[in-house]
Design an enzyme around this catalytic site. Structure first.
Site, PDB file in Angstrom:
ATOM      1  N   ILE A 116       0.928  -1.107  -0.528  1.00 27.44           N
ATOM      2  CA  ILE A 116      -0.207   0.304   0.114  1.00 27.44           C
ATOM      3  C   ILE A 116       1.137   0.804   0.119  1.00 27.44           C
ATOM      4  O   ILE A 116       1.481   1.106   1.389  1.00 27.44           O
ATOM      5  CB  ILE A 116      -0.934  -0.099   1.109  1.00 27.44           C
ATOM      6  CG1 ILE A 116      -1.862  -0.923   1.125  1.00 27.44           C
ATOM      7  CG2 ILE A 116      -1.388   1.681   1.037  1.00 27.44           C
ATOM      8  CD1 ILE A 116      -2.700  -1.420   2.505  1.00 27.44           C
ATOM      9  N   GLU A 117       1.616   1.883  -1.319  1.00 24.97           N
ATOM     10  CA  GLU A 117       1.816   2.969  -1.666  1.00 24.97           C
ATOM     11  C   GLU A 117       1.148   4.445  -1.078  1.00 24.97           C
ATOM     12  O   GLU A 117      -0.053   4.468  -0.631  1.00 24.97           O
ATOM     13  CB  GLU A 117       2.227   3.147  -2.691  1.00 24.97           C
ATOM     14  CG  GLU A 117       2.807   2.323  -2.860  1.00 24.97           C
ATOM     15  CD  GLU A 117       3.785   2.509  -5.131  1.00 24.97           C
ATOM     16  OE1 GLU A 117       3.102   2.771  -5.479  1.00 24.97           O
ATOM     17  OE2 GLU A 117       4.408   0.838  -4.989  1.00 24.97           O
TER      18      GLU A 117
ATOM     19  N   CYS B 108       4.745  -2.671   3.239  1.00 29.10           N
ATOM     20  CA  CYS B 108       5.077  -3.875   1.902  1.00 29.10           C
ATOM     21  C   CYS B 108       4.024  -4.844   2.382  1.00 29.10           C
ATOM     22  O   CYS B 108       2.961  -4.580   3.787  1.00 29.10           O
ATOM     23  CB  CYS B 108       6.761  -4.807   2.526  1.00 29.10           C
ATOM     24  SG  CYS B 108       7.655  -3.873   2.085  1.00 29.10           S
TER      25      CYS B 108
ATOM     26  N   GLU C 250       4.467  -8.093   2.316  1.00 35.89           N
ATOM     27  CA  GLU C 250       4.679  -9.022   4.207  1.00 35.89           C
ATOM     28  C   GLU C 250       4.212  -8.556   5.752  1.00 35.89           C
ATOM     29  O   GLU C 250       3.798  -9.071   6.411  1.00 35.89           O
ATOM     30  CB  GLU C 250       6.132  -9.297   3.949  1.00 35.89           C
ATOM     31  CG  GLU C 250       6.715  -9.708   2.420  1.00 35.89           C
ATOM     32  CD  GLU C 250       7.560  -8.383   1.583  1.00 35.89           C
ATOM     33  OE1 GLU C 250       6.265  -7.591   1.489  1.00 35.89           O
ATOM     34  OE2 GLU C 250       8.292  -8.528   1.280  1.00 35.89           O
TER      35      GLU C 250
HETATM   36  N1  THU Z   1       7.240  -3.977  -1.851  1.00 34.34           N
HETATM   37  C1  THU Z   1       6.752  -5.281  -1.322  1.00 34.34           C
HETATM   38  O1  THU Z   1       5.892  -5.004  -0.912  1.00 34.34           O
HETATM   39  N2  THU Z   1       7.613  -6.379  -0.358  1.00 34.34           N
HETATM   40  C2  THU Z   1       8.659  -6.002  -0.690  1.00 34.34           C
HETATM   41  O2  THU Z   1       9.560  -6.654  -0.154  1.00 34.34           O
HETATM   42  C3  THU Z   1       9.575  -4.959  -1.642  1.00 34.34           C
HETATM   43  C4  THU Z   1       9.074  -4.219  -1.970  1.00 34.34           C
HETATM   44  C5  THU Z   1       6.790  -3.281  -2.721  1.00 34.34           C
HETATM   45  C6  THU Z   1       7.140  -1.298  -2.080  1.00 34.34           C
HETATM   46  C7  THU Z   1       6.600  -0.901  -2.413  1.00 34.34           C
HETATM   47  O3  THU Z   1       5.174  -0.665  -2.864  1.00 34.34           O
HETATM   48  C8  THU Z   1       6.741  -1.160  -3.800  1.00 34.34           C
HETATM   49  O4  THU Z   1       7.313  -3.168  -4.343  1.00 34.34           O
HETATM   50  C9  THU Z   1       8.727  -0.615  -5.087  1.00 34.34           C
HETATM   51  O5  THU Z   1       9.251  -0.539  -3.431  1.00 34.34           O
END
Ligand code: THU
Length: 126
Positions: free
Chosen positions: A43-44, A53, A55
């Site tokens: 969720i950005e 992230c 996870e």
């Molecule tokens: N991201 C994850 O959800 N998990 C990770 O372990 C690596 C990065 C997401 C964060 C961000 O929304 C996008 O991937 C790019 O970095």
């Protein structure tokens, strides 16, 4: 719960990913000892560091509901390649499931496991 089933659930969770800035969608599914599953997606935020992230979304949803009996976590992304957890997520997983495994899928559709201990040797502990 098979690894194939858990990967399929993570892919479904990835559909809820909110990633308008990176266009990199991630899904996660964490399986517990009674077979129940908690899911997460990334969720950005327009303030980039606010992003969470997939996870950690899944892990924290479960912990916040009183669950800690984790068995394994599957992670998938829109890259089509195996997506290993970032450093921050490795530390978060180390806290709650250091002796467990991450389930990933490679670009040939082969599903495999990695030990969390191997992803974060000498993880930080208080
Ligand atoms: N991201 C994850 O959800 N998990 C990770 O372990 C690596 C990065 C997401 C964060 C961000 O929304 C996008 O991937 C790019 O970095």
């Amino acid at each position: 719960m098979t690894n194939e089933e858990l990967i399929a659930i993570a892919k479904k969770a990835m559909e809820n990913s909110y990633a308008p800035y990176s266009n990199f969608n991630v899904g996660a599914a964490i399986c517990l000892s009674d077979g129940s599953v908690y899911t997460g997606c990334n969720i950005e935020n327009s303030s980039y560091p606010v992003t969470i992230c997939a996870e950690r979304t899944a892990l924290f949803k479960a912990v916040s509901e009183g669950r800690r009996d984790f068995e394994k976590i599957a992670i998938v992304s829109s890259s089509g390649e195996a997506t290993y957890p970032c450093g921050m997520c490795r530390q978060a997983l180390f806290e709650f499931m250091a002796d467990k495994k991450v389930v990933l899928e490679d670009d040939n559709g082969k599903i495999f496991e990695v030990d969390i201990k191997d992803l974060i040797p000498h993880g930080f502990k208080l």
